[in-house]
Write an enzyme that holds these catalytic residues in place. Structure first.
Site, PDB file in Angstrom:
ATOM      1  CG  HIS A  60      -1.991   0.901   1.349  1.00  0.00           C
ATOM      2  ND1 HIS A  60      -1.849   2.253   1.153  1.00  0.00           N
ATOM      3  CD2 HIS A  60      -3.295   0.701   1.633  1.00  0.00           C
ATOM      4  CE1 HIS A  60      -3.021   2.838   1.320  1.00  0.00           C
ATOM      5  NE2 HIS A  60      -3.925   1.910   1.606  1.00  0.00           N
ATOM      6  CD  GLU A 105      -3.291   1.078  -2.015  1.00  0.00           C
ATOM      7  OE1 GLU A 105      -3.676  -0.005  -1.547  1.00  0.00           O
ATOM      8  OE2 GLU A 105      -3.929   2.135  -1.862  1.00  0.00           O
TER       9      GLU A 105
HETATM   10  C1  BG6 Z   1      -6.969   2.246   0.279  1.00  0.00           C
HETATM   11  C2  BG6 Z   1      -8.414   1.891   0.155  1.00  0.00           C
HETATM   12  O1  BG6 Z   1      -6.180   1.234  -0.255  1.00  0.00           O
HETATM   13  O2  BG6 Z   1      -6.629   2.423   1.661  1.00  0.00           O
HETATM   14  C3  BG6 Z   1      -9.240   2.986   0.780  1.00  0.00           C
HETATM   15  O3  BG6 Z   1      -8.760   1.682  -1.191  1.00  0.00           O
HETATM   16  C4  BG6 Z   1      -8.814   3.223   2.235  1.00  0.00           C
HETATM   17  O4  BG6 Z   1     -10.622   2.635   0.732  1.00  0.00           O
HETATM   18  C5  BG6 Z   1      -7.314   3.483   2.267  1.00  0.00           C
HETATM   19  O5  BG6 Z   1      -9.516   4.324   2.771  1.00  0.00           O
HETATM   20  C6  BG6 Z   1      -6.733   3.706   3.659  1.00  0.00           C
HETATM   21  O6  BG6 Z   1      -7.035   2.654   4.489  1.00  0.00           O
HETATM   22  P1  BG6 Z   1      -6.640   2.677   6.025  1.00  0.00           P
HETATM   23  O7  BG6 Z   1      -7.275   1.452   6.625  1.00  0.00           O
HETATM   24  O8  BG6 Z   1      -5.134   2.639   6.096  1.00  0.00           O
HETATM   25  O9  BG6 Z   1      -7.171   3.972   6.588  1.00  0.00           O
END
Ligand code: BG6
Length: 309
Positions: free
Chosen positions: A172, A275
């Site tokens: 991510h 990602e």
């Molecule tokens: C992204 C998702 O990969 O991560 C989003 O597609 C999400 O929907 C974002 O809001 C952040 O996620 P988190 O759990 O780290 O706040």
């Protein structure tokens, strides 16, 4: 992380002048890497890379000014590892979003200096009573990181159990950009994507991805390399991957960033997530005894096509 644990890690895995473990904010253990090509740091919690700065360059990876460093909480920015599901759990809304490995401690299993002067470090997480609550399968998950002129990851899932497993996953990555309103992400042209902000409707990408509002998309069957063109920073980031059929593109924009509370003031303007994933239709089934690799490499280039000096 206790001082005794840190000393033991340094004794076993520190690399002279290149890699050391120290205590970071919130008491989290941090692996710091310095070599002729770049500097980088990785939190042992989640094996989450927090920074990669090639020599003479601005940071490539974005970390929020308001990131919270706490045991059991994912840090906003860097490269969190999402596994063994991506996004909310399919049937259990109370389970953590993006799986459970980004908030648990990983073990260091190998460090070495490579021939080209790059630094290699590998982390592992295995089944425990805590992880069994969410996912009762016998697997070994390893993240190998190479810090050099390129930043490279190899996320390996080994099915060491006796039944097939199906996983969703993502690296991510939060990339640092001059101004998200002026960047363009190339490489997804023609791909079908799930628009998470429009009831999951499937749409087709035409032209590069540009940003003028909240964006949250899973591009399917998207194995090609991507470029983040950033005219403000006079550079582009090249993302090359294998074993990843989905690409997730995300920016929370102003309202969601405010609700999140850890993005920093106007932080959303200086980041974009591209990602490398296997999500939705692209989840991966691994037979007993088999392993799956999600590999990705990031390289910084000048907009003229050469690596910035
Ligand atoms: C992204 C998702 O990969 O991560 C989003 O597609 C999400 O929907 C974002 O809001 C952040 O996620 P988190 O759990 O780290 O706040």
């Amino acid at each position: 992380m206790t001082m005794a644990e840190l000393s033991a890690l340094n004794e076993q895995f520190a690399l002279h002048d290149q890699l050391v473990f120290r205590e970071g904010p919130g008491g989290l253990g941090i692996c710091e890497i310095t070599n002729g090509h770049a500097v980088a740091s990785v939190a042992l919690q989640g094996a989450q890379l927090l920074s990669w700065i090639p020599r003479g360059e601005q940071p490539v990876i974005w970390l929020s000014r308001d990131a919270r460093f706490e045991v059991g909480r994912s840090i906003r920015g860097g490269v969190p590892v999402c596994w063994p599901w991506f996004g909310p759990h399919a049937t259990q809304p109370s389970f953590p979003a993006h799986g459970f490995v980004r908030t648990v401690p990983w073990r260091v299993c190998e460090t070495k200096i490579l021939e080209d002067g790059a630094t290699f470090v590998a982390f592992r997480v295995t089944r425990t009573d805590t992880t069994d609550v969410f996912w009762p399968h016998t697997v070994e998950l390893e993240l190998a990181v190479k810090v050099g002129v390129t930043l490279e990851f190899d996320l390996v899932t080994r099915n060491t159990g006796s039944e097939s497993i199906t996983i969703g996953e993502a690296l991510h990555s939060y990339f640092s950009v001059g101004d998200v309103r002026h960047i363009a992400v190339e490489g997804l042209e023609g791909c079908v994507y799930i628009d998470k902000l429009d009831s999951g409707k499937r749409k087709q990408q035409s032209g590069p991805v540009v940003f003028d509002a909240e964006t949250d998309r899973i591009y399917l069957d998207a194995s090609a390399e991507c470029l983040i063109n950033d005219p403000r920073m006079q550079r582009r980031i090249r993302i090359v991957k294998s074993g990843s059929r989905s690409t997730v593109v995300w920016n929370p924009w102003v309202d969601k960033a405010e609700r999140m509370g850890d993005m920093g003031e106007n932080g959303y303007l200086n980041m974009v997530c591209v990602e490398s994933a296997n999500a939705a239709d692209d989840v991966v089934t691994i037979a007993p005894g088999d392993e799956h690799h999600l590999r990705v490499s990031y390289r910084l280039e000048s907009l003229a096509g050469k690596r910035a000096p």
